[in-house]
Design an enzyme around this catalytic site. Structure first.
Site, mmCIF file in Angstrom:
data_model
loop_
_atom_site.group_PDB
_atom_site.id
_atom_site.type_symbol
_atom_site.label_atom_id
_atom_site.label_comp_id
_atom_site.label_asym_id
_atom_site.label_seq_id
_atom_site.Cartn_x
_atom_site.Cartn_y
_atom_site.Cartn_z
ATOM 1 N N GLU A 39 -10.573 50.054 -30.936
ATOM 2 C CA GLU A 39 -9.343 50.366 -31.752
ATOM 3 C C GLU A 39 -8.979 49.304 -32.698
ATOM 4 O O GLU A 39 -9.598 48.541 -32.662
ATOM 5 C CB GLU A 39 -8.162 50.573 -30.653
ATOM 6 C CG GLU A 39 -7.776 49.411 -29.691
ATOM 7 C CD GLU A 39 -6.362 49.562 -28.948
ATOM 8 O OE1 GLU A 39 -6.289 50.629 -28.405
ATOM 9 O OE2 GLU A 39 -5.632 48.703 -28.894
ATOM 10 N N GLU B 46 -4.759 57.215 -20.675
ATOM 11 C CA GLU B 46 -4.668 55.782 -20.822
ATOM 12 C C GLU B 46 -3.706 55.082 -20.100
ATOM 13 O O GLU B 46 -2.604 55.257 -20.364
ATOM 14 C CB GLU B 46 -4.698 55.568 -22.516
ATOM 15 C CG GLU B 46 -5.727 56.243 -23.168
ATOM 16 C CD GLU B 46 -5.682 55.960 -24.890
ATOM 17 O OE1 GLU B 46 -5.051 55.099 -25.295
ATOM 18 O OE2 GLU B 46 -6.379 56.553 -25.472
HETATM 19 P P1 C2E Z 1 -2.046 52.206 -28.093
HETATM 20 O O1 C2E Z 1 -1.752 53.131 -26.830
HETATM 21 O O2 C2E Z 1 -2.759 50.946 -27.794
HETATM 22 O O3 C2E Z 1 -2.152 52.902 -29.431
HETATM 23 C C1 C2E Z 1 -2.814 52.312 -30.495
HETATM 24 C C2 C2E Z 1 -1.893 51.802 -31.563
HETATM 25 O O4 C2E Z 1 -2.594 51.397 -32.583
HETATM 26 C C3 C2E Z 1 -0.850 52.982 -32.172
HETATM 27 O O5 C2E Z 1 0.209 52.648 -32.419
HETATM 28 C C4 C2E Z 1 -1.719 53.037 -33.410
HETATM 29 O O6 C2E Z 1 -0.983 53.908 -34.434
HETATM 30 C C5 C2E Z 1 -2.183 51.980 -33.853
HETATM 31 N N1 C2E Z 1 -3.235 51.942 -34.638
HETATM 32 C C6 C2E Z 1 -4.221 52.637 -34.712
HETATM 33 N N2 C2E Z 1 -5.206 52.491 -35.550
HETATM 34 C C7 C2E Z 1 -4.804 51.148 -36.176
HETATM 35 C C8 C2E Z 1 -5.485 50.130 -37.096
HETATM 36 O O7 C2E Z 1 -6.477 50.488 -37.684
HETATM 37 N N3 C2E Z 1 -4.754 49.293 -37.395
HETATM 38 C C9 C2E Z 1 -3.546 49.174 -36.901
HETATM 39 N N4 C2E Z 1 -2.866 48.096 -37.145
HETATM 40 N N5 C2E Z 1 -3.053 49.825 -35.969
HETATM 41 C C10 C2E Z 1 -3.657 50.981 -35.447
HETATM 42 P P2 C2E Z 1 1.634 53.314 -32.165
HETATM 43 O O8 C2E Z 1 1.444 54.831 -32.376
HETATM 44 O O9 C2E Z 1 2.752 52.782 -32.700
HETATM 45 O O10 C2E Z 1 1.699 53.209 -30.771
HETATM 46 C C11 C2E Z 1 2.045 52.003 -30.099
HETATM 47 C C12 C2E Z 1 2.096 52.000 -28.532
HETATM 48 O O11 C2E Z 1 2.902 53.002 -28.075
HETATM 49 C C13 C2E Z 1 0.747 52.524 -28.124
HETATM 50 O O12 C2E Z 1 -0.121 51.683 -28.075
HETATM 51 C C14 C2E Z 1 1.087 52.856 -26.476
HETATM 52 O O13 C2E Z 1 0.675 51.876 -25.569
HETATM 53 C C15 C2E Z 1 2.576 53.302 -26.690
HETATM 54 N N6 C2E Z 1 2.569 54.878 -26.625
HETATM 55 C C16 C2E Z 1 2.411 55.755 -27.853
HETATM 56 N N7 C2E Z 1 2.770 57.022 -27.343
HETATM 57 C C17 C2E Z 1 2.857 56.889 -25.800
HETATM 58 C C18 C2E Z 1 3.281 57.741 -24.861
HETATM 59 O O14 C2E Z 1 3.278 59.309 -25.268
HETATM 60 N N8 C2E Z 1 3.643 57.503 -23.774
HETATM 61 C C19 C2E Z 1 3.443 56.225 -23.289
HETATM 62 N N9 C2E Z 1 3.784 55.553 -22.237
HETATM 63 N N10 C2E Z 1 3.307 55.199 -24.275
HETATM 64 C C20 C2E Z 1 2.966 55.614 -25.726
HETATM 65 MG MG MG Z 2 -3.506 54.022 -26.106
HETATM 66 MG MG MG Z 3 -4.360 50.302 -27.303
#
Ligand code: C2E
Ligand code: MG
Ligand code: MG
Ligand code: MG
Length: 287
Positions: free
Chosen positions: A233, A146
């Site tokens: 999402e 992604e």
């Molecule tokens: P993302 O890739 O857009 O991931 C989706 C985010 O939305 C995730 O937050 C997830 O927990 C959250 N989410 C999923 N379903 C729902 C829902 O129904 N409602 C709401 N309000 N939120 C939901 P998370 O885990 O805090 O991750 C935030 C961002 O951090 C991710 O957005 C991604 O851009 C980044 N990220 C996470 N892991 C990695 C990684 O291993 N490497 C990199 N480069 N970025 C990461």
């Molecule tokens: Mg993502």
């Molecule tokens: Mg996303």
């Protein structure tokens, strides 16, 4: 400047700046150690085919398992890792663990890993990823990556070469958070993107804002005609998933299906689904 103009406030600003700087430095130092010690761990959130609610795979979401602060959100440390040049190491660590975990799950389930925009400037990125896959004995066809559009604008040529490389290896390329920032329909044509993830802000406002709803409908129609798969999402209510499926959205992800979970929790999640299959949402058969 305020401090200079008013010497009385000087002593308040200076220690505050010191504190902030110290905090940043500590965070940077701790992050080094955390990556080396395996304290950055993958959480997994399922994504489903909206045609029949069957499980398609899990997005890999980084967490910092901190001895004092508990699980820290990626928004707090991914930018730091990018800044101090640790994002490559972090990604490798996360991917390695995700491959080990997913090797124990059914072979048809994919893992989808987030890459940072800065990583798309590094031509050696695909080889780093393939090396990790090979070491883990994990088939590239089970991996999706992604990326966000920010990663496409900096160095267009390198980004395109990297994505083409991934596609050649059978790795699906998803454009994340589509509809926010500098979203450009042009990107869907000029980069080898196979999937588009509609940002959760659209899904959240779809029911109350007719314009958001129209945009979602439009994005889905356009993706379909370009032959690009779609994921919505942030689906928090089952009804949203059913509606999105009925207008042609391929996949859904969100709290209504499951929140991100630790690797140890996935087998129980898989078992619970096997024991009580989710009701068939659907009308259409998909390829
Ligand atoms: P993302 O890739 O857009 O991931 C989706 C985010 O939305 C995730 O937050 C997830 O927990 C959250 N989410 C999923 N379903 C729902 C829902 O129904 N409602 C709401 N309000 N939120 C939901 P998370 O885990 O805090 O991750 C935030 C961002 O951090 C991710 O957005 C991604 O851009 C980044 N990220 C996470 N892991 C990695 C990684 O291993 N490497 C990199 N480069 N970025 C990461
Ligand atoms: Mg993502
Ligand atoms: Mg996303
Ligand atoms: Mg995001």
């Amino acid at each position: 400047y305020r401090a200079k103009a008013n010497p009385g406030t000087y002593r308040f600003f200076q220690p505050a700046m010191d504190r902030e700087l110290k905090q940043t430095l500590r965070l940077q130092r701790d992050l080094h150690t955390a990556i080396a010690n395996g304290a950055i761990v993958p959480f997994y959130q399922p994504f489903l085919r909206l045609s029949d609610n069957s499980l398609a795979g899990f997005e890999v979401l980084a967490r910092w398992n901190h001895p004092i602060r508990g699980f820290i959100s990626p928004d707090a440390f991914i930018p730091v890792a990018e800044e101090i040049g640790l994002i490559g190491q972090l990604t490798t660590a996360i991917l390695r663990q995700a491959c080990l975990d997913a090797s124990k799950w059914p072979q048809n389930l994919k893992i989808s890993v987030n890459l940072s925009p800065v990583q798309l400037k590094e031509v050696s990125l695909p080889d780093q990823i393939y090396r990790t896959l090979r070491t883990a004995g994990f088939p590239p066809q089970r991996l999706e990556i992604e990326i966000t559009e920010t990663g496409l604008v900096n160095d267009v040529t390198t980004a395109r070469a990297i994505l083409t490389n991934f596609r050649t290896a059978g790795i699906e390329v998803a454009l994340d958070d589509f509809g926010t920032g500098y979203s450009s329909l042009q990107n869907l044509r000029s980069f080898p993107v196979t999937k588009l993830k509609i940002d959760k802000s659209f899904v959240r406002s779809m029911n109350t804002d007719p314009q958001s709803k129209s945009l979602v409908v439009g994005i889905l129609a356009m993706s379909k005609s370009l032959g690009i798969l779609t994921t919505a999402e942030g689906i928090e209510e089952a009804g949203e998933g059913v509606w999105l499926g009925s207008i042609g959205c391929d996949y859904g992800q969100g709290y209504c299906y499951a929140k991100p979970m630790r690797g140890e929790e996935v087998p129980a999640f898989l078992n619970s689904r096997a024991a009580a299959p989710a009701p068939d949402a659907g009308a259409r058969q998909r390829a």
